[in-house]
Design a protein around this motif. Structure first.
Motif, PDB file in Angstrom:
ATOM      1  N   GLN A 235       0.841  -1.205   0.000  1.00 54.48           N
ATOM      2  CA  GLN A 235       0.000   0.000   0.000  1.00 54.48           C
ATOM      3  C   GLN A 235       0.873   1.251   0.000  1.00 54.48           C
ATOM      4  O   GLN A 235       0.581   2.220  -0.699  1.00 54.48           O
TER       5      GLN A 235
ATOM      6  N   GLU B  36       1.158   4.250  -2.972  1.00 51.35           N
ATOM      7  CA  GLU B  36       1.030   5.671  -2.634  1.00 51.35           C
ATOM      8  C   GLU B  36       2.264   6.470  -3.076  1.00 51.35           C
ATOM      9  O   GLU B  36       2.141   7.539  -3.675  1.00 51.35           O
TER      10      GLU B  36
ATOM     11  N   ARG C 251       2.821   6.797  -6.805  1.00 56.19           N
ATOM     12  CA  ARG C 251       1.910   7.845  -7.304  1.00 56.19           C
ATOM     13  C   ARG C 251       2.494   9.229  -7.030  1.00 56.19           C
ATOM     14  O   ARG C 251       2.493  10.099  -7.903  1.00 56.19           O
ATOM     15  N   HIS C 252       3.051   9.439  -5.848  1.00 59.06           N
ATOM     16  CA  HIS C 252       3.675  10.723  -5.510  1.00 59.06           C
ATOM     17  C   HIS C 252       4.855  11.049  -6.418  1.00 59.06           C
ATOM     18  O   HIS C 252       5.126  12.206  -6.709  1.00 59.06           O
TER      19      HIS C 252
END
Length: 167
Positions: free
Chosen positions: A40, A44, A47-48
């Protein structure tokens, strides 16, 4: 340093904290739950990272390294350790220090799971590579001591694995 690189450094520090936090929160969890928590974080932070290819790769490496450390510390099966190791090898290593550390974790997993040949197969070529690098260095060279220390640690594990074969 430009603004984009500064932002990536900030994200990198946040990633390190998130990995540490996941470790704290999943210490008592099952291995699949640990893996899920790390994955997870990976989603995240990838994506950043946006289109910053190097940071995307480093994020994937850090997550996979964290999973390998967890596989080691929770004494997972050889297959589980091997799967994570193969993923990490596919991603490559950031540098020789990381390669040494992660190779040690995997080879120790091999020892714990009584798979000495697999451990020796990753340790021995790395030991030879480090010995070659040290041949071209002097004690005064930057990095000599660190390489020397890594070599000693890897050789010790190599000896332990070899001793397990004789037992």
């Amino acid at each position: 340093m430009d603004n984009r690189e500064s932002k990536i450094e900030d994200i990198g520090r946040a990633l390190a904290k998130a990995i540490d936090q996941a470790w704290l929160e999943t210490r008592e969890s099952t291995f699949p739950e640990m893996v899920n928590a790390y994955r997870q974080i990976e989603v995240e932070y990838v994506r950043h990272a946006g289109n910053h290819e190097f940071f995307v790769l480093e994020t994937r490496r850090r997550i996979t390294e964290a999973i390998l450390r967890q596989a080691h510390s929770t004494e997972q099966s050889f297959r589980a350790c091997q799967d994570v190791w193969n993923e990490l090898v596919g991603l490559g290593f950031t540098n020789l220090e990381r390669q040494c550390t992660m190779t040690w974790f995997y080879a120790d997993c091999c020892l714990l799971n009584e798979e000495p040949a697999a451990g020796l197969a990753v340790l021995e070529p790395l030991i030879v590579d480090i010995e070659r690098q040290l041949e071209g260095m002097t004690h005064a060279d930057t990095g000599w001591q660190q390489l020397h220390d890594e070599l000693a640690r890897l050789k010790q594990l190599n000896d332990e694995i070899r001793a397990s074969i004789r037992d």
